[in-house]
Design a protein around this motif. Structure first.
Motif, PDB file in Angstrom:
ATOM      1  N   HIS B  69      23.238  49.304  54.007  1.00 30.66           N
ATOM      2  CA  HIS B  69      22.191  50.260  53.621  1.00 30.66           C
ATOM      3  C   HIS B  69      22.047  51.414  54.602  1.00 30.66           C
ATOM      4  O   HIS B  69      22.517  51.354  55.736  1.00 30.66           O
ATOM      5  N   CYS B 129      13.608  56.184  44.839  1.00 35.01           N
ATOM      6  CA  CYS B 129      13.611  54.897  45.547  1.00 35.01           C
ATOM      7  C   CYS B 129      13.563  53.736  44.563  1.00 35.01           C
ATOM      8  O   CYS B 129      14.202  52.705  44.785  1.00 35.01           O
ATOM      9  N   ALA B 134      15.512  50.639  46.453  1.00 32.69           N
ATOM     10  CA  ALA B 134      15.344  50.727  47.909  1.00 32.69           C
ATOM     11  C   ALA B 134      14.225  49.788  48.355  1.00 32.69           C
ATOM     12  O   ALA B 134      13.490  49.254  47.524  1.00 32.69           O
ATOM     13  N   GLU B 171      14.859  51.800  53.250  1.00 28.60           N
ATOM     14  CA  GLU B 171      16.246  51.318  53.297  1.00 28.60           C
ATOM     15  C   GLU B 171      16.863  51.456  51.911  1.00 28.60           C
ATOM     16  O   GLU B 171      16.364  50.901  50.939  1.00 28.60           O
ATOM     17  N   VAL B 172      17.957  52.218  51.873  1.00 28.24           N
ATOM     18  CA  VAL B 172      18.591  52.535  50.598  1.00 28.24           C
ATOM     19  C   VAL B 172      19.980  51.900  50.562  1.00 28.24           C
ATOM     20  O   VAL B 172      20.773  52.127  51.474  1.00 28.24           O
TER      21      VAL B 172
END
Ligand SMILES: Cc1cc2nc3c(=O)[nH]c(=O)nc-3n(C[C@H](O)[C@H](O)[C@H](O)COP(=O)(O)OP(=O)(O)OC[C@H]3O[C@@H](n4cnc5c(N)ncnc54)[C@H](O)[C@@H]3O)c2cc1C
Ligand code: FES
Ligand code: FES
Lengths: 162, 284
Positions: B69, B129, B134, B171-172
């Motif tokens: 990520h 998101c 995410a 956090e992607v």
């Protein structure tokens, strides 16, 4: 709650230290405390762009920033960037093309356009329009403003060619 | 208008920030980029007694690749995301969406953490998101928790954050070779909040749309996943028939409210138009 903070801000290259109230906007600090009335205020909620100033090299809304937040920052206004000559080409072209009438929006337009010229030297007309979307003008109808900026960009590009 | 008086503090650590929140309770407001909060103060829609400026807290800014990520600090500005090569490579949906957020002078100041906390239903980051699945990282004196974006946005300007929690990062998941994304929005003027927008994300497996996510902004109280349309398209190619079926399903998926200039029917129509365009973009 008449608490004050001591803020040291480099304005147009010169450090100034002043006691400021937290609620004071940067734009009012510049205009009322330092007499730099080139940057204007109108909507005071981020919509019009008349209050555009440069913080640490990037344009910002002077009405959406507190003077205390600028402590330790470097602030440039239309006055400083006129004196340094950085806005000269844009100012000349705005003048040639009548890209201002009352002039209220012009300082904000110039600062925004200068960031465009510096960061997107290949901008197309469409990209110029997008970039300038946050600056309102009640007089000109925008065409002459876009023309002026485009001319500066095209001239620079020609100059950059060998 | 001018803001009512308030005090100001700039803590140098999360711990100091928590202490300030503890001391001042609901009368304290966190300040990040200020591009929503200061506008609200100016209009006296908010009258906190103290602003807690987050921008001197170390460790909650910057963009980093961490295994599977991308970690984007809460203080990362919209403009930084727009211009980041890491983001363009690993989370292209965010690069596509960034230029639609407000105007450059505002993107130079506004932060992703502020936008997620604000939870404006017409904002770009919340919908992205959710589409990317995410996680939002929130810290409190009790520790840290990772909240799935799909569970984060509760309703108008309301999130799953507890009163004294601070967003530290988002956090992607990083994009793979088959990941495709498209971000589209309709506005009257560049930079305005969306009339209707769509964050679309998929894994393209031999021409078929898999793990498709279609998340709308501007059509509800929070980002809206178009569950029916996603189901119609999952595992399929974007044929004219499949697209038409998905567009028809939007009638059940979305119930947009009219705004000042657009009726609900117009918004639904525009949502269908965007779906067609997004699918075309995903498969080309
Ligand atoms: C004219 C104009 C047009 C705009 N157009 C758009 C648009 O088209 N799309 C869009 O998405 N946005 C738009 N915005 C809003 C902009 O993107 C803001 O930057 C964003 O909504 C808030 O981020 P900020 O960092 O400025 O937060 P702030 O204004 O500082 O804070 C916003 C809220 O979030 C809380 N907060 C901030 N950081 C945190 C954190 N880390 N943890 C917990 N809470 C936190 C604050 O307490 C406050 O309640 C626009 C703003 C203006 C003025
Ligand atoms: S006065 Fe700042 S944007 Fe209008
Ligand atoms: S010249 Fe009058 S507002 Fe632009």
């Amino acid at each position: 709650m008449d608490e004050f903070f001591e803020a040291t801000i480099t304005v147009n290259g010169k450090a100034v230290t002043r006691r400021v109230q937290p609620r004071q906007h940067l734009i009012d600090f510049l205009r009322d405390e330092l007499g730099l009335t080139g940057s204007h205020t109108a909507c005071e909620h981020g919509v019009c762009g008349a209050c555009t100033v440069r913080i640490d090299g990037q344009i910002r809304r002077g009405c959406l920033m507190l003077a205390v937040q600028a402590h330790g920052c470097s602030v440039d206004t239309v006055e400083g960037l006129t004196d340094s000559g950085e806005l000269g080409a844009l100012q000349q072209e705005f003048h040639e093309r009548n890209a201002l009438q009352c002039g209220f929006c012009t300082p904000g337009m110039l600062l925004t356009a200068q960031e465009l010229v510096a960061t997107q030297p290949d901008a197309t007309r469409e990209e110029i329009r997008d970039f300038m979307s946050g600056n309102l003008c009640r007089c000109t109808g925008y065409q002459s403003i876009i023309d002026a900026i485009e001319e500066v960009i095209v001239t620079r590009r020609k100059g950059a060619q060998p | 208008m001018k803001a009512a008086p308030f005090a100001y503090a700039k803590p140098g650590s999360l711990r100091e920030a928590f202490a300030l929140l503890e001391r001042h309770g609901d009368r304290a407001k966190l300040l990040a980029g200020g591009q929503s909060l200061i506008a609200a103060l100016n209009m006296r829609l908010a009258t906190p007694s103290i602003l807690v400026d987050l921008t001197a807290i170390p460790g909650i800014d910057g963009i980093q690749l961490r295994g599977d990520h991308l970690a984007i600090g809460a203080l990362v500005r919209h403009r930084e995301i727009e211009r980041s090569e890491l983001v363009a490579k690993h989370a292209p949906l965010l690069s596509q969406a960034a230029p639609h957020i407000a105007h450059v002078a505002i993107r130079n100041a506004g932060t992703i953490g502020g936008s997620l906390a604000m939870a404006d239903p017409a904002a770009e980051w919340p919908a992205c998101c959710v589409a990317l699945e995410a996680h939002i990282v929130a810290a409190s004196p009790k520790g840290e928790r990772r909240i799935p974006a799909t569970k984060f946005f509760k309703s108008l300007f309301t999130t799953a954050l507890a009163p004294r929690e601070i967003i530290t990062a988002v956090e992607v998941p990083v994009a793979g070779a088959n990941t495709r994304s498209a971000f589209l929005e309709l506005v009257r003027r560049r930079g305005d909040y969306a009339i209707v927008g769509l964050a679309a994300h998929t894994q393209l497996e031999r021409g078929a749309l898999t793990r498709l996510r279609l998340v709308y902004l501007g059509v509800g109280d929070a980002p809206v996943s178009a569950a029916g349309a996603m189901e119609k398209l999952e595992g399929k190619r974007a044929t004219p028939e499949a697209i038409a079926a998905a567009q028809a399903a939007l009638e059940q998926d979305l119930s947009p409210a009219a705004d000042l200039t657009h009726s609900a029917a117009t918004k639904l129509h525009l949502a269908r138009v965007l779906l067609g365009r997004a699918l075309a973009a995903l498969v080309t």
